[in-house]
Design a protein around this motif. Structure first.
Motif, PDB file in Angstrom:
ATOM      1  N   THR A   1       0.815  -1.211   0.000  1.00 26.72           N
ATOM      2  CA  THR A   1       0.000   0.000   0.000  1.00 26.72           C
ATOM      3  C   THR A   1       0.844   1.254   0.000  1.00 26.72           C
ATOM      4  O   THR A   1       0.402   2.312  -0.477  1.00 26.72           O
ATOM      5  CB  THR A   1      -0.924   0.013   1.220  1.00 26.72           C
TER       6      THR A   1
ATOM      7  N   ASP B   1       1.288   2.257  -3.578  1.00 27.83           N
ATOM      8  CA  ASP B   1       0.101   2.592  -4.397  1.00 27.83           C
ATOM      9  C   ASP B   1      -0.054   4.113  -4.444  1.00 27.83           C
ATOM     10  O   ASP B   1      -0.194   4.762  -3.396  1.00 27.83           O
ATOM     11  CB  ASP B   1      -1.159   1.967  -3.802  1.00 27.83           C
TER      12      ASP B   1
ATOM     13  N   LYS C   1      -2.028   7.554  -5.763  1.00 31.64           N
ATOM     14  CA  LYS C   1      -3.297   8.140  -6.201  1.00 31.64           C
ATOM     15  C   LYS C   1      -3.083   9.622  -6.474  1.00 31.64           C
ATOM     16  O   LYS C   1      -2.319  10.283  -5.768  1.00 31.64           O
ATOM     17  CB  LYS C   1      -4.386   7.939  -5.142  1.00 31.64           C
ATOM     18  N   TYR C   2      -3.788  10.061  -7.491  1.00 32.66           N
ATOM     19  CA  TYR C   2      -3.615  11.452  -7.936  1.00 32.66           C
ATOM     20  C   TYR C   2      -4.825  12.293  -7.519  1.00 32.66           C
ATOM     21  O   TYR C   2      -5.981  11.877  -7.681  1.00 32.66           O
ATOM     22  CB  TYR C   2      -3.462  11.522  -9.457  1.00 32.66           C
ATOM     23  N   THR C   3      -4.525  13.428  -7.048  1.00 31.29           N
ATOM     24  CA  THR C   3      -5.578  14.387  -6.675  1.00 31.29           C
ATOM     25  C   THR C   3      -5.165  15.777  -7.135  1.00 31.29           C
ATOM     26  O   THR C   3      -3.977  16.067  -7.316  1.00 31.29           O
ATOM     27  CB  THR C   3      -5.813  14.404  -5.168  1.00 31.29           C
TER      28      THR C   3
ATOM     29  N   ASP D   1      -8.170  11.567 -13.406  1.00 34.09           N
ATOM     30  CA  ASP D   1      -8.389  10.179 -12.995  1.00 34.09           C
ATOM     31  C   ASP D   1      -7.419   9.858 -11.854  1.00 34.09           C
ATOM     32  O   ASP D   1      -6.207   9.958 -12.018  1.00 34.09           O
ATOM     33  CB  ASP D   1      -8.156   9.241 -14.175  1.00 34.09           C
ATOM     34  N   ALA D   2      -7.956   9.517 -10.703  1.00 31.62           N
ATOM     35  CA  ALA D   2      -7.113   9.316  -9.514  1.00 31.62           C
ATOM     36  C   ALA D   2      -6.160   8.142  -9.668  1.00 31.62           C
ATOM     37  O   ALA D   2      -5.078   8.129  -9.066  1.00 31.62           O
ATOM     38  CB  ALA D   2      -8.005   9.109  -8.286  1.00 31.62           C
ATOM     39  N   LYS D   3      -6.508   7.154 -10.450  1.00 30.61           N
ATOM     40  CA  LYS D   3      -5.659   5.966 -10.584  1.00 30.61           C
ATOM     41  C   LYS D   3      -4.654   6.125 -11.708  1.00 30.61           C
ATOM     42  O   LYS D   3      -3.497   5.731 -11.573  1.00 30.61           O
ATOM     43  CB  LYS D   3      -6.521   4.741 -10.821  1.00 30.61           C
TER      44      LYS D   3
ATOM     45  N   ASP E   1       0.968   8.328  -1.869  1.00 29.93           N
ATOM     46  CA  ASP E   1       0.969   6.868  -1.719  1.00 29.93           C
ATOM     47  C   ASP E   1       0.134   6.465  -0.516  1.00 29.93           C
ATOM     48  O   ASP E   1      -0.476   7.320   0.151  1.00 29.93           O
ATOM     49  CB  ASP E   1       2.396   6.325  -1.611  1.00 29.93           C
TER      50      ASP E   1
END
Length: 862
Positions: A268, A271, A273-275, A290-292, A318
């Motif tokens: 994790t 991993d 994620k975009y914001t 797109d967050a992924k 992350d």
């Protein structure tokens, strides 16, 4: 909210920026959020315009776009706000906000540019996009580590924009504010003291953002920090700044770019994620992250005319709440997707045809929202119109007249204005101006014919229609209303208007009197046609009336002239030795008519000796038809009829007396003998004598019948005895009676002269009053004897001379009859008034005398 800046707003209104004289522009400055109707500037004063002119000429203010922010008070000449103005809505992120509008004076067709700068006021509070920010930090995070925080947004500009951040709530953290390349303040959370999850798993902080307004406005956001286990690696973007250029017509849903970040951790913690950490409200609606995958897609259509570029701040985080920051710059390129817009700011609906060239008929505003070559506009007018385009201001064009107008050629125009931009392919648009041309009285009436003529028969009826003149006026309305009238003139000393008249509305020409060809053969007159313009225009036309001759005049004989006495009319001498065809005389006649009505022909109507003379049909010459013979009478009477060729034909007669003689002496001798009485020559005289005798016999028979009736009545009545009857006539002289078979008759005599000629109009009847006796003496002489008896009357007749009755000799002596006499009823009878006793007949100098005696008988009842 409004109280602190109200004073400054008024100050800005009072200290309005001086209007720029460059290109006739005005420039004012007002703060935002002013109430509707707030004063902006004194336009009338600054442009030196009269207030009366602004109201009368229809001055108004127009703004580009659909929303009108300013209006003009025509009564005061002040420019005021039409509604509340929000600077942040109009000019987001712009350091200077300027609204442009134009003042249009309709009557003068002039346009003035006005710029109004909208100044910012502190009407917005700094605001965080989220009320609570959540952070995750590993307990192994090194003190001094920095964590970017979400920035606050303040739409205001200048000192009213965001100025500072403050942090409160925990000793483990502090706040650091960094200035970006664009001058924007970016808050960062700094770890001041090592974390210990066992000591505190969460930390609560309060972040404040303050602007520089007076008073200052403050926005807050809560920060919640969660302490995690160790996370060794933070995500890292492949680029610190991502830049992309996209056309404004890119389809919705297209991927504009993709941001990527890598994390070396596993699980994790690896991993990512975009914001979006920082984005404007407008960009938030346009783009989707797109967050992924980190793909940025287009959510709505782009519009280069609204915004040319957008900036986003993206975080890659992350599972251990470590993150990295990258900036995304999206530039929008222009596409020729906007056609030129033509706005008619002011236009005339009608124009006078005598307007001078260069008269402005419309003001047009032309713009293209594209940029560069796509926004360059070229304007043109349709062909064949008397107008041209002139540039009035930056984006303004004037439609002006290129030459003089003529309503009679074109009464209205639909002027098409075309605009095309410089794109490829070019986009075009157009506008149509409807313009009606007002009429001016510039055309005089024109008659249908250059000259009128008509034939009018003479002896026409009064009020007869002669002809109708027509004139047309190419103008319109009252200017084209034509009225007719006669031009003054005189004819035979009288005004022309007493002969003819013209109907003012229809142009009908009427004869007011009956014309006589022998007096007036033609009439020249002028008719004027005048329109109803001011001043009126007119034209004249010549009208010629030809009076047509009618056969209303009989031929007039000039020779032979009328005779001064009987027997001397046109005496001509013809030798007895004349050959056939010899000229004897010539009848001369004229006719006052003309043409065929005046063509005369001659013919011999009556002659004493038919076949001896003939008359020339057209010459009127009297010639011998044969040689005179010895048996021919010496004196001949010729009646020549002169006729014209009219319909119906009229005629006159001429009487010629032709004497067959060799010389003048013989002629005079013949004329002298003709004056003495001679035997009746011809059957006419014999018939007249027979007629007179027949009338006398009939009258005598009537008197005898009357006498018989009287005798019969007397015998029946016996009203008076014989003695008294004899006494009644005792006073009557015996000379007045004639005794016939015992009946006394009273003698009356009458004398009449009757003259009969061939012309019955010259016959005469003359009664000789002195030759009749119709009265008896009023009283008898004293020595009168007794009344006569039958035998006494016979003796008395024997004593009369020449066998005539004594009463005939004494008839001329006046006598009177007593009023009581029995003879009064007889003499008063209608049958005893007029009885001829002598009849004298004369014809052509020849006399026949016949004397008839009639007796008035009275019954011898006395």
């Amino acid at each position: 909210r409004a109280a602190p800046w109200c004073g400054r707003a008024l100050l800005c209104c009072v200290l309005v920026a001086a209007w720029e004289a460059v290109r006739g522009q005005l420039r004012y400055s007002v703060p935002e959020e002013l109430p509707k109707g707030s004063f902006v500037g004194d336009v009338a004063k600054d442009l030196a315009l009269e207030l009366a002119a602004l109201g009368a000429r229809g001055a108004r203010v127009v703004s580009p776009g659909r929303t009108q922010y300013f209006v003009l008070h025509a009564s005061s000449g002040h420019l005021v706000t039409a509604e509340r103005i929000d600077r942040e809505q109009l000019c987001e992120n712009e350091p200077q906000c300027v609204l442009r509008c134009e003042l249009i004076v309709e009557g003068e067709m002039k346009v003035y540019a006005i710029e109004v700068e909208i100044t910012d006021i502190n009407d917005n509070t700094p605001k965080f996009r989220v009320e609570e920010m959540k952070l995750r930090m590993s307990e192994t995070t090194t003190p001094g580590s920095r964590f970017p925080l979400r920035v606050a947004q303040d739409p205001d500009v200048g000192v009213n924009s965001l100025q500072s951040y403050t942090l409160s709530g925990d000793e483990h953290f502090s706040l650091s504010v960094q200035a970006g390349a664009d001058g924007e303040k970016r808050p960062e959370l700094v770890l001041a003291k090592a974390l210990d999850r066992e000591e505190a798993a969460f930390h609560e902080l309060l972040l404040r953002a303050s602007d520089g307004g007076d008073p200052a406005r403050t926005g807050t956001a809560r920060i919640r920090v969660a302490v995690l286990d160790a996370n060794d690696n933070a995500p890292a973007f492949s680029q610190a700044v991502y830049t992309v250029r996209v056309p404004e017509d890119v389809p919705v849903g297209s991927t504009l770019l993709r941001v990527t970040a890598t994390d070396l951790d596993d699980g994790t913690n690896g991993d990512v994620k975009y914001t979006v950490n920082k984005i404007t409200d407008k960009a938030l609606k346009l783009f989707h992250l797109d967050a992924k995958t980190g793909a940025i897609k287009l959510a709505m259509n782009l519009d280069f005319e609204e915004a040319q570029s957008y900036k986003l701040e993206v975080h890659a985080r992350d599972g251990g709440d470590l993150f990295d920051t990258a900036t995304v710059s999206i530039s929008v390129t222009d596409v020729n997707d906007n056609a030129p817009e033509i706005s008619v700011r002011s236009a005339l609906s009608e124009i006078s045809e005598d307007a001078a060239p260069g008269t402005v008929v419309a003001l047009l505003h032309v713009q293209d929202r594209d940029s560069g070559a796509n926004g360059e506009v070229r304007c043109s007018l349709g062909e064949g119109v008397p107008f041209r385009l002139e540039r009035a201001l930056d984006d303004y064009y004037s439609v002006v007249t290129a030459r003089e107008l003529d309503r009679e050629r074109a009464s209205e125009y639909n002027v098409t204005v075309r605009a095309a931009d410089g794109g490829s392919p070019a986009l075009r648009s157009g506008a149509v101006l409807a313009l009606r041309v007002l009429d001016v009285n510039d055309n005089a009436p024109v008659f249908a014919e250059a000259r009128y003529s008509a034939r009018l028969p003479e002896n026409n009826a009064e009020g007869a229609l002669v002809l109708t003149v027509r004139a047309w006026d190419a103008d319109w309305g009252q200017n084209a209303r034509v009225r007719y009238r006669l031009r003054e003139g005189r004819l035979r000393g009288a005004p022309l208007s007493s002969y003819v008249s013209v109907q003012a509305e229809t142009g009908a020409l009427y004869a007011l009197r009956s014309f006589d060809y022998e007096e007036v053969r033609e009439v020249e007159l002028w008719v004027r046609a005048e329109d109803g313009g001011a001043p009126p225009l007119s034209s004249n036309v010549s009208v010629r009336l030809l009076i047509a001759d009618e056969n209303d005049n009989a031929p007039q004989v000039l020779y032979p002239p009328a005779a001064p006495g009987p027997g001397w009319a046109g005496v001509e001498l013809a030798p007895r030795s004349a050959e056939p065809g010899a000229l004897v005389a010539k009848v001369v006649a004229v006719d006052a008519d003309a043409g065929q009505n005046a063509w005369l022909s001659y013919e011999l109507a009556k002659a004493t000796e038919p076949g001896l003379f003939r008359v020339g049909l057209h010459s009127g010459e009297v010639r011998t038809a044969r040689s005179p013979l010895a048996r021919d009478a010496a004196r001949h009477s010729l009646v020549v009829v002169v006729k014209d060729r009219g319909r119906p034909a009229l005629s006159a007669t001429a009487t010629l007396t032709v004497v067959l003689a060799e010389n003048v002496a013989e002629l005079l001798s013949e004329l002298g003998s003709a004056a003495a009485p001679a035997e009746p020559a011809g059957s006419l005289t014999r018939w007249l004598v027979l007629a007179v005798a027949a009338v006398s016999c009939l009258f005598l028979a009537f008197l005898l019948l009357l006498l018989a009736l009287r005798l019969r009545r007397w015998r029946r009545s016996r009203l008076l005895p014989p003695p008294s009857a004899g006494a009644a006539l005792r006073g009557v002289p015996a000379s007045h009676f004639v005794g016939i078979d015992g009946v006394r008759a009273f003698l009356r005599s009458y004398s009449h002269d009757v003259s009969l000629t061939a012309d019955s109009r010259k016959s005469q009847l003359r009664c000789a009053g002195g030759s009749c006796c119709d009265t008896l003496p009023a009283r008898p002489p004293p020595d009168e004897a007794a009344p006569l008896r039958g035998e006494d009357a016979a003796a008395h007749r024997a004593a009369e001379p020449d066998g005539l009755p004594v009463s005939a000799a004494t008839a001329a002596a006046p006598h009177s009859l007593p009023s009581r006499s029995p003879l009064a009823p007889v003499f008063d009878s209608p049958w005893c008034r007029v009885f001829p006793s002598a009849l004298q007949v004369s014809f052509d100098g020849e006399s026949v005398t016949s004397t008839c005696l009639f007796l008035l008988l009275y019954p011898n009842s006395l």
